[in-house]
Design a protein around this motif. Sequence first.
Motif, PDB file in Angstrom:
ATOM      1  N   ARG A 106       0.769  -1.056   0.078  1.00 48.13           N
ATOM      2  CA  ARG A 106      -0.174  -0.058   0.096  1.00 48.13           C
ATOM      3  C   ARG A 106       0.799   1.386   0.108  1.00 48.13           C
ATOM      4  NH1 ARG A 106      -3.473  -1.027   4.527  1.00 48.13           N
ATOM      5  NH2 ARG A 106      -4.708  -2.251   2.991  1.00 48.13           N
ATOM      6  N   GLY A 107       1.757   1.305   0.873  1.00 50.51           N
ATOM      7  CA  GLY A 107       2.665   2.513   0.874  1.00 50.51           C
ATOM      8  C   GLY A 107       3.399   2.494  -0.751  1.00 50.51           C
ATOM      9  N   LEU A 108       4.004   1.182  -1.034  1.00 48.08           N
ATOM     10  CA  LEU A 108       4.764   1.456  -2.544  1.00 48.08           C
ATOM     11  C   LEU A 108       3.549   2.264  -3.613  1.00 48.08           C
ATOM     12  CD1 LEU A 108       6.736   1.025  -4.281  1.00 48.08           C
ATOM     13  CD2 LEU A 108       5.848  -1.351  -4.551  1.00 48.08           C
ATOM     14  N   LEU A 109       2.559   1.662  -3.700  1.00 49.91           N
ATOM     15  CA  LEU A 109       1.559   1.903  -4.750  1.00 49.91           C
ATOM     16  C   LEU A 109       1.083   3.285  -4.545  1.00 49.91           C
ATOM     17  CD1 LEU A 109      -0.177  -1.559  -5.319  1.00 49.91           C
ATOM     18  CD2 LEU A 109       1.734  -0.285  -6.604  1.00 49.91           C
ATOM     19  N   THR A 110       0.591   3.729  -3.400  1.00 46.91           N
ATOM     20  CA  THR A 110       0.304   5.303  -2.944  1.00 46.91           C
ATOM     21  C   THR A 110       1.381   6.007  -3.192  1.00 46.91           C
ATOM     22  OG1 THR A 110       0.266   4.967  -0.640  1.00 46.91           O
ATOM     23  CG2 THR A 110      -1.701   4.587  -1.531  1.00 46.91           C
ATOM     24  N   GLY A 111       2.654   5.631  -3.017  1.00 46.34           N
ATOM     25  CA  GLY A 111       3.768   6.605  -3.008  1.00 46.34           C
ATOM     26  C   GLY A 111       3.729   7.118  -4.707  1.00 46.34           C
ATOM     27  N   TRP A 112       3.114   6.332  -5.596  1.00 49.88           N
ATOM     28  CA  TRP A 112       3.046   7.045  -7.085  1.00 49.88           C
ATOM     29  C   TRP A 112       2.144   8.062  -7.179  1.00 49.88           C
ATOM     30  CZ3 TRP A 112       6.487   5.845 -10.562  1.00 49.88           C
ATOM     31  CH2 TRP A 112       7.281   4.694 -10.614  1.00 49.88           C
ATOM     32  N   GLY A 156       7.350   0.899   8.829  1.00 54.09           N
ATOM     33  CA  GLY A 156       6.360   1.627   9.348  1.00 54.09           C
ATOM     34  C   GLY A 156       6.157   2.994   8.700  1.00 54.09           C
ATOM     35  N   ARG A 157       4.907   3.493   8.766  1.00 55.20           N
ATOM     36  CA  ARG A 157       4.935   4.824   8.130  1.00 55.20           C
ATOM     37  C   ARG A 157       5.330   6.060   9.088  1.00 55.20           C
ATOM     38  NH1 ARG A 157       3.105   1.483   4.286  1.00 55.20           N
ATOM     39  NH2 ARG A 157       0.865   0.947   4.375  1.00 55.20           N
ATOM     40  N   PRO A 180       5.048   8.300   2.431  1.00 58.78           N
ATOM     41  CA  PRO A 180       4.059   7.240   3.221  1.00 58.78           C
ATOM     42  C   PRO A 180       2.637   8.039   3.705  1.00 58.78           C
ATOM     43  CG  PRO A 180       6.268   7.619   4.285  1.00 58.78           C
ATOM     44  CD  PRO A 180       6.159   8.703   3.290  1.00 58.78           C
ATOM     45  N   GLN A 181       2.690   9.267   3.547  1.00 61.24           N
ATOM     46  CA  GLN A 181       1.674   9.927   4.042  1.00 61.24           C
ATOM     47  C   GLN A 181       0.307   9.349   3.597  1.00 61.24           C
ATOM     48  OE1 GLN A 181       1.813  14.264   4.299  1.00 61.24           O
ATOM     49  NE2 GLN A 181       0.048  14.205   2.937  1.00 61.24           N
ATOM     50  N   ALA A 182       0.193   9.319   2.373  1.00 58.61           N
ATOM     51  CA  ALA A 182      -1.237   8.738   1.722  1.00 58.61           C
ATOM     52  C   ALA A 182      -1.820   7.400   2.236  1.00 58.61           C
ATOM     53  CB  ALA A 182      -1.032   8.415   0.333  1.00 58.61           C
ATOM     54  N   ALA A 183      -0.754   6.794   2.443  1.00 62.47           N
ATOM     55  CA  ALA A 183      -1.224   5.307   3.173  1.00 62.47           C
ATOM     56  C   ALA A 183      -1.576   5.527   4.530  1.00 62.47           C
ATOM     57  CB  ALA A 183      -0.118   4.300   2.938  1.00 62.47           C
ATOM     58  N   ALA A 184      -1.010   6.347   5.271  1.00 64.89           N
ATOM     59  CA  ALA A 184      -1.198   6.676   6.664  1.00 64.89           C
ATOM     60  C   ALA A 184      -2.321   7.019   6.913  1.00 64.89           C
ATOM     61  CB  ALA A 184      -0.011   7.284   7.422  1.00 64.89           C
ATOM     62  N   LEU A 185      -2.776   7.988   6.168  1.00 61.04           N
ATOM     63  CA  LEU A 185      -4.091   8.692   6.266  1.00 61.04           C
ATOM     64  C   LEU A 185      -5.110   7.795   5.791  1.00 61.04           C
ATOM     65  CD1 LEU A 185      -3.397  12.426   4.610  1.00 61.04           C
ATOM     66  CD2 LEU A 185      -3.693  11.765   6.975  1.00 61.04           C
ATOM     67  N   VAL A 186      -4.999   7.002   4.933  1.00 60.88           N
ATOM     68  CA  VAL A 186      -6.110   6.184   4.537  1.00 60.88           C
ATOM     69  C   VAL A 186      -6.365   5.111   5.365  1.00 60.88           C
ATOM     70  CG1 VAL A 186      -6.610   4.301   2.970  1.00 60.88           C
ATOM     71  CG2 VAL A 186      -5.937   6.319   2.045  1.00 60.88           C
ATOM     72  N   GLU A 187      -5.327   4.544   6.097  1.00 67.49           N
ATOM     73  CA  GLU A 187      -5.231   3.643   7.001  1.00 67.49           C
ATOM     74  C   GLU A 187      -5.975   4.022   8.521  1.00 67.49           C
ATOM     75  OE1 GLU A 187      -1.606   0.990   5.175  1.00 67.49           O
ATOM     76  OE2 GLU A 187      -1.239   2.584   6.906  1.00 67.49           O
ATOM     77  N   LEU A 188      -5.932   5.416   8.602  1.00 70.11           N
ATOM     78  CA  LEU A 188      -6.509   5.795   9.899  1.00 70.11           C
ATOM     79  C   LEU A 188      -8.003   5.855   9.932  1.00 70.11           C
ATOM     80  CD1 LEU A 188      -4.385   9.190  10.459  1.00 70.11           C
ATOM     81  CD2 LEU A 188      -4.518   6.823  11.867  1.00 70.11           C
ATOM     82  N   PHE A 189      -8.712   5.590   8.830  1.00 72.28           N
ATOM     83  CA  PHE A 189     -10.348   5.829   8.968  1.00 72.28           C
ATOM     84  C   PHE A 189     -10.830   4.974   8.247  1.00 72.28           C
ATOM     85  CE2 PHE A 189      -8.165  10.148   8.589  1.00 72.28           C
ATOM     86  CZ  PHE A 189      -8.615  10.782   9.724  1.00 72.28           C
ATOM     87  N   PRO A 190     -12.133   4.512   8.574  1.00 76.45           N
ATOM     88  CA  PRO A 190     -13.047   3.663   8.159  1.00 76.45           C
ATOM     89  C   PRO A 190     -13.516   3.962   6.546  1.00 76.45           C
ATOM     90  CG  PRO A 190     -14.215   4.688   9.690  1.00 76.45           C
ATOM     91  CD  PRO A 190     -12.816   5.017   9.909  1.00 76.45           C
ATOM     92  N   THR A 191     -13.776   2.988   5.971  1.00 73.09           N
ATOM     93  CA  THR A 191     -14.424   3.127   4.507  1.00 73.09           C
ATOM     94  C   THR A 191     -15.631   3.904   4.344  1.00 73.09           C
ATOM     95  OG1 THR A 191     -13.829   0.864   4.074  1.00 73.09           O
ATOM     96  CG2 THR A 191     -15.176   1.794   2.303  1.00 73.09           C
TER      97      THR A 191
END
Length: 552
Positions: free
Chosen positions: A151-157, A307-308, A470-481
Motif C-alpha cells: 500500500r505504501g509503495l503503490l500510493t507513493g506513485w 512503518g509509516r 508514506p503519508q497517503a497510506a497512513a491517512l487512508v489507514e486511519l479511517f473506516p471506508t
Amino acid sequence: MTDATKTRAEPGLRTVVSASAAGTAFEWYDFFVFGSLATVIARHYFADAGETVAYILALLTFGLGFIVRPLGALVFGWFGDRTGRKATFLVTITLMGLATVAIGLVPDYGQIGLAAPILLLVMRVLQGFALGGEYGGAVIYVAEHSPPAKRGLLTGWIQTTAAFGLIGALTVILITRKIIGVEAFDEWGWRIPFILSAPMLAVSLWIRLKLNESPAYTRMEAEGGERRAPYKEAFFQWGNGRFVLIALFGIMIAQGAVWYCGYFYTRFFMERVLKVDTNTVDQLLLIVTILSAGMYVFFGWLSDRVGRKPVMLFGMILALVAFFPGFHALTKAANPALAEAQASAPVTVVADPATCALQFDPIGKTAFSSSCDIAKGVLSNAGISYANVDAPPGTTALVRVGGAEVVSVEGGGMDKAALKAARTGVETRIKAALVDAGYPAKADPARINMPLVAGILLIFMVAATALYGPQAAALVELFPTRVRYTAMSLPYHVGTGWVGGLLPAASFALVAASGNIYFGLWYSVAFTVVAVIVSLIWLPETKGRDLHTVGT
C-alpha cells in the motif's frame, strides 16, 4: 474468484495506479503553473499596486487557491463517501482543467481594469475547490485496490505526481520561454502553459473513464447497512474525530510547512532575496525535482517495511535540522557577493520604533510615509537583511551600511507626488551606499555554485519526500471506508492548503517585519515542531491495516 478474474487482477492494478497518477499529475500541473508564474502574473493583474505589494498580492492569490481547498475537501469528500470514488474525481479533474484554461484567457488589468484580478481570483478559487476533492479520491482509490503489503509503495506513485506536475509545469514554462523569448513570454507567452491544459484535460478524462469503482466501496455498498452521514461520523464521533485531529496536527501541518518551504519558499528566496535570474531558478528546481521524484515511491516502499510513522518523523526532523543552516548556505552558494557584503558591511536601521509600521500591506492602501517606513521599504524591496536599533522619540530614521550613514526623510503630510519624490531620493542614496559596500544588484551567474545549490535544495526535497511518500497510506489507514474520503481530505487540505498555501506570503511578511532575510523560516519551524511532538505522542502506527476492518 474465477480464473479470468485472477488473470485480470494484476493488469487492473497497474491501470488503476497509472490512471489515478496521470490524472492527479495533471491537476498538480495546473496548480503549480500559477505558483511558478506568480511574478509575471503580478505585473499583469496588480499593475497599480507597486512592485512589492503586487508580488504580495500575487502570493496571496496563489494562497487563495489553498484556502478554499478544505471546502472542496468537505463537499467532494461527502460525495465520494456517499456516491462513490470514481464519479467524484471525474468531476474534480474537469473543474480544475476548465478553470486553468480560463486563467490563460482572462484579459489583464490594462484591458478590463478591476474585473481582471477579480476574474483571476474566481478561477483560482475554482482550482483550489477542485483540488480539495481530487487528492483524497485518487489516493483512496489506489489504496482500496492495493494489497496491504504494497500500500505504501503503490500510493507513493500518487504522492510523486506532485513532483511530476511541477516538472511538467517548469518544463513547459522553460520551453515556451526559450522558443518565443523572455520579452514575449512576459508579455503574452505566459498564457500558453495555462491554455495547454485543454488537451491534457481531454487525455486525463479519457483515461479515467476506463476505471471502475473501488472494491472497498463496492463491497460496502453490497453489504448495505444504515444510511451514511459522513460529516457526523467523521467529525462528531470521537472514535474518528480524534484521528482527524491527530492527522492534522501530527502529519499535515508539517507537510504544509516542509513541502512548501522546500518547493516554493526556496523559489521566492532565490528570486526575491538572492536576486538569482528566474530562468536559472526554474532550471535548478527542475533538476532537483527530477532527482527527487523517485524518492516518494522509495519512502512509500520503505514505510511498508519499517512503518509509516518512523519514515515521516525522519522527514520532519531532517527539515528542522536543515532549515536555517541550509538557507544560510544557499545564500553563500547562490549569491556569494551578498553573503560577503552582509558580513563586511551589515545594515542597520536606527529609528523611533513608534514610527515603524509592519512592511506588509496586502490591499496596497498604506502610504508608509514615516522616515522609518521609507527606509525599511527600500531595504525590503531590495531584499536586504538589516538589524533594528531604537532611537529617541522624534528622531528621523537613518540607515547604516557598514560605516556609511544615509538619513531618511519624514514624509508625513506630503502629497502623493512629493512623497514619491522623497522616497525615490532616499532609495537612490541607500542603493548607492549598498553598491559602495559591495552589495550586488543581482547574483553573478559566474559565481553561482550550481552543484552546491542543487545539493542544498535536494536536502530539503529528501525531507519533503520522506514525509510525503508514506503519508497517503497512513491517512487512508486511519479511517473506516464509510467516512474515509471525508475524514482524510479535510485535515490534508487544511494542512497543505492553509499552512502550506499561506507560507510564502506569511514568511515574506515575517521577513519584512523583522528585517532578517532568514526570519521567515520560523513559520515552517513552528508548525513542524508541533507536528513532531503530536506524532511522537499520539500518532499510531498503521502499516498493514485491513481497510475493511478499520474503525469496526
